[in-house]
Structure formats: structure tokens, C-alpha cells
Design a protein around this motif. Structure first.
Motif, mmCIF file in Angstrom:
data_model
loop_
_atom_site.group_PDB
_atom_site.id
_atom_site.type_symbol
_atom_site.label_atom_id
_atom_site.label_comp_id
_atom_site.label_asym_id
_atom_site.label_seq_id
_atom_site.Cartn_x
_atom_site.Cartn_y
_atom_site.Cartn_z
ATOM 1 N N GLY A 79 0.785 -1.225 0.000
ATOM 2 C CA GLY A 79 0.000 0.000 0.000
ATOM 3 C C GLY A 79 0.820 1.280 0.000
ATOM 4 N N ASP A 80 2.135 1.192 0.258
ATOM 5 C CA ASP A 80 2.970 2.394 0.186
ATOM 6 C C ASP A 80 2.864 3.004 -1.209
ATOM 7 O OD1 ASP A 80 3.925 2.007 2.767
ATOM 8 O OD2 ASP A 80 5.924 1.355 2.145
ATOM 9 N N LEU A 81 2.852 4.324 -1.278
ATOM 10 C CA LEU A 81 2.915 5.023 -2.557
ATOM 11 C C LEU A 81 4.389 5.167 -2.902
ATOM 12 C CD1 LEU A 81 1.296 6.467 -4.782
ATOM 13 C CD2 LEU A 81 1.686 8.596 -3.515
ATOM 14 N N VAL A 82 4.781 4.633 -4.055
ATOM 15 C CA VAL A 82 6.190 4.605 -4.423
ATOM 16 C C VAL A 82 6.384 5.198 -5.811
ATOM 17 C CG1 VAL A 82 6.649 2.594 -2.965
ATOM 18 C CG2 VAL A 82 6.083 2.259 -5.382
ATOM 19 N N GLU A 83 7.597 5.657 -6.048
ATOM 20 C CA GLU A 83 7.995 6.145 -7.361
ATOM 21 C C GLU A 83 9.228 5.362 -7.783
ATOM 22 O OE1 GLU A 83 9.199 10.272 -9.635
ATOM 23 O OE2 GLU A 83 9.391 10.187 -7.466
ATOM 24 N N ILE A 84 9.192 4.819 -8.978
ATOM 25 C CA ILE A 84 10.358 4.108 -9.492
ATOM 26 C C ILE A 84 10.695 4.637 -10.879
ATOM 27 C CG2 ILE A 84 9.838 2.019 -8.167
ATOM 28 C CD1 ILE A 84 9.077 0.746 -10.889
ATOM 29 N N GLU A 85 11.961 4.537 -11.216
ATOM 30 C CA GLU A 85 12.428 4.822 -12.563
ATOM 31 C C GLU A 85 13.192 3.597 -13.035
ATOM 32 O OE1 GLU A 85 14.592 8.473 -12.752
ATOM 33 O OE2 GLU A 85 12.923 9.616 -11.934
ATOM 34 N N GLY A 86 13.109 3.330 -14.317
ATOM 35 C CA GLY A 86 13.801 2.178 -14.841
ATOM 36 C C GLY A 86 13.552 1.996 -16.319
ATOM 37 N N GLU A 106 13.028 -3.108 -14.929
ATOM 38 C CA GLU A 106 14.314 -3.146 -14.245
ATOM 39 C C GLU A 106 14.502 -1.785 -13.579
ATOM 40 O OE1 GLU A 106 18.738 -3.132 -15.832
ATOM 41 O OE2 GLU A 106 17.742 -5.072 -16.163
ATOM 42 N N VAL A 107 14.463 -1.780 -12.264
ATOM 43 C CA VAL A 107 14.447 -0.537 -11.494
ATOM 44 C C VAL A 107 15.858 0.017 -11.336
ATOM 45 C CG1 VAL A 107 13.768 0.520 -9.305
ATOM 46 C CG2 VAL A 107 12.398 -1.348 -10.280
ATOM 47 N N SER A 108 16.037 1.276 -11.730
ATOM 48 C CA SER A 108 17.341 1.928 -11.574
ATOM 49 C C SER A 108 17.356 2.885 -10.386
ATOM 50 C CB SER A 108 17.732 2.660 -12.848
ATOM 51 O OG SER A 108 16.760 3.621 -13.190
ATOM 52 N N SER A 109 16.193 3.409 -10.003
ATOM 53 C CA SER A 109 16.086 4.231 -8.796
ATOM 54 C C SER A 109 14.681 4.109 -8.240
ATOM 55 C CB SER A 109 16.439 5.699 -9.069
ATOM 56 O OG SER A 109 15.476 6.302 -9.891
ATOM 57 N N ALA A 110 14.572 4.303 -6.930
ATOM 58 C CA ALA A 110 13.282 4.117 -6.268
ATOM 59 C C ALA A 110 13.210 4.987 -5.019
ATOM 60 C CB ALA A 110 13.106 2.643 -5.882
ATOM 61 N N ARG A 111 11.992 5.386 -4.689
ATOM 62 C CA ARG A 111 11.779 6.100 -3.434
ATOM 63 C C ARG A 111 10.339 5.901 -2.987
ATOM 64 N NH1 ARG A 111 9.592 11.510 -3.212
ATOM 65 N NH2 ARG A 111 8.686 12.042 -5.226
ATOM 66 N N ARG A 112 10.145 5.924 -1.677
ATOM 67 C CA ARG A 112 8.800 5.868 -1.121
ATOM 68 C C ARG A 112 8.300 7.300 -1.039
ATOM 69 N NH1 ARG A 112 8.150 2.296 3.832
ATOM 70 N NH2 ARG A 112 9.946 3.484 4.471
ATOM 71 N N VAL A 113 7.147 7.567 -1.641
ATOM 72 C CA VAL A 113 6.541 8.901 -1.632
ATOM 73 C C VAL A 113 5.762 9.099 -0.337
ATOM 74 C CG1 VAL A 113 4.919 10.437 -2.807
ATOM 75 C CG2 VAL A 113 6.441 8.950 -4.141
ATOM 76 N N ARG A 114 5.009 8.036 0.043
ATOM 77 C CA ARG A 114 4.189 8.116 1.257
ATOM 78 C C ARG A 114 3.939 6.712 1.772
ATOM 79 N NH1 ARG A 114 -0.150 10.714 -0.802
ATOM 80 N NH2 ARG A 114 -1.213 8.777 -1.228
ATOM 81 N N ARG A 115 4.009 6.568 3.093
ATOM 82 C CA ARG A 115 3.695 5.282 3.718
ATOM 83 C C ARG A 115 2.207 4.992 3.575
ATOM 84 N NH1 ARG A 115 7.531 2.961 6.876
ATOM 85 N NH2 ARG A 115 9.274 4.266 7.520
ATOM 86 N N ALA A 116 1.885 3.704 3.550
ATOM 87 C CA ALA A 116 0.488 3.292 3.510
ATOM 88 C C ALA A 116 -0.208 3.717 4.789
ATOM 89 C CB ALA A 116 0.400 1.778 3.353
ATOM 90 N N ALA A 117 -1.499 4.022 4.665
ATOM 91 C CA ALA A 117 -2.296 4.336 5.851
ATOM 92 C C ALA A 117 -2.363 3.100 6.736
ATOM 93 C CB ALA A 117 -3.697 4.770 5.442
ATOM 94 N N SER A 118 -2.284 3.280 8.043
ATOM 95 C CA SER A 118 -2.371 2.154 8.978
ATOM 96 C C SER A 118 -3.725 1.514 8.917
ATOM 97 C CB SER A 118 -2.092 2.642 10.413
ATOM 98 O OG SER A 118 -0.791 3.170 10.488
ATOM 99 N N ALA A 119 -3.742 0.207 9.081
ATOM 100 C CA ALA A 119 -5.022 -0.540 9.026
ATOM 101 C C ALA A 119 -5.791 -0.342 10.305
ATOM 102 C CB ALA A 119 -4.747 -2.013 8.805
#
Length: 119
Positions: A79-86, A106-119
Motif C-alpha cells: 500500500g505504500d505510494l512509491v515512485e520508481i524509474e527504470g 528493471e528498477v534503476s532508482s526508487a523512493r517511497r513517496v508516502r507510507r500506507a495508511a495504517s489498518a
């Protein structure tokens, strides 16, 4: 900065993408028969409305090959919102029925934009 795909004198091939979406499940690290270690995960990307097929999302298989990117994605959760480039890659492998292939990112860079909301 975006690369120009066409110049005055020649066409330049470009295989580069950026995805922003939700993580399907936490990344899984595994060792291949070659000894390479990879982290595999899926990114779920919403489709814009009105694109014909009725399908609302795309689920894309992603693979992190470098230790730097594997370390980055290690703590990601569903559920984390992520951004990847590749880049899009076609992988070939053996199955009991013969050779097969599939496409993945094939991922060359990655970052988490926002954590998932807690359940």
C-alpha cells in the motif's frame, strides 16, 4: 531532463520510464542460480478514466538488481505510494514446457513517496 527521441539527423532509441503507484506486496529478495540477488515487487498504477478497455489498474512486475536499490525498497510495505524509474526488459527463462519469457521493469532508482495508511 527528458531525452529527445528524434533529432534532425537520426532517431535515438529511448527505454526509460517513471511509475508512481501503490506497492502490491512487500519486496521479496531471492538469489538466482547465477548467484545474483534481486528484489522483486509489483507496483499497481491506476489508469486514467476513459481508456477503453474498462481495466482500471495495471499491475507491473519490478525487479531491483543493484544493492543500492534493493536496500532502498527493503522496508517498503503493501500500500505504500512509491515512485520508481527504470526500463522495460524482456527476460527469458526455462520452464518444464520449454523456454518462456516475460516483461518486467528493471528498477534503476526508487523512493517511497508516502507510507500506507495504517489498518
Amino acid at each position: 531532463m527528458a531525452a529527445r527521441a528524434v533529432t534532425r539527423d537520426r532517431v535515438v532509441n529511448v527505454n526509460r520510464l517513471q511509475l508512481v503507484g501503490r506497492l502490491g506486496d512487500p519486496p521479496v529478495e531471492s538469489e538466482l542460480p547465477s548467484g545474483d540477488v534481486i528484489a522483486s515487487f509489483r507496483v499497481i498504477v491506476d489508469r486514467p478514466a476513459g481508456h477503453g478497455s474498462g481495466q482500471r489498474v495495471d499491475t507491473l512486475d519490478c525487479t531491483a538488481w543493484t544493492s543500492r536499490v534493493r536496500k532502498t525498497v527493503r522496508g517498503w510495505q503493501r500500500g505504500d505510494l512509491v515512485e520508481i524509474e527504470g526500463a522495460v526488459r524482456r527476460r527469458f527463462f526455462a520452464t518444464p514446457a520449454g523456454r518462456a519469457s516475460r516483461f518486467d521493469i528493471e528498477v534503476s532508482s526508487a523512493r517511497r513517496v508516502r507510507r500506507a495508511a495504517s489498518a
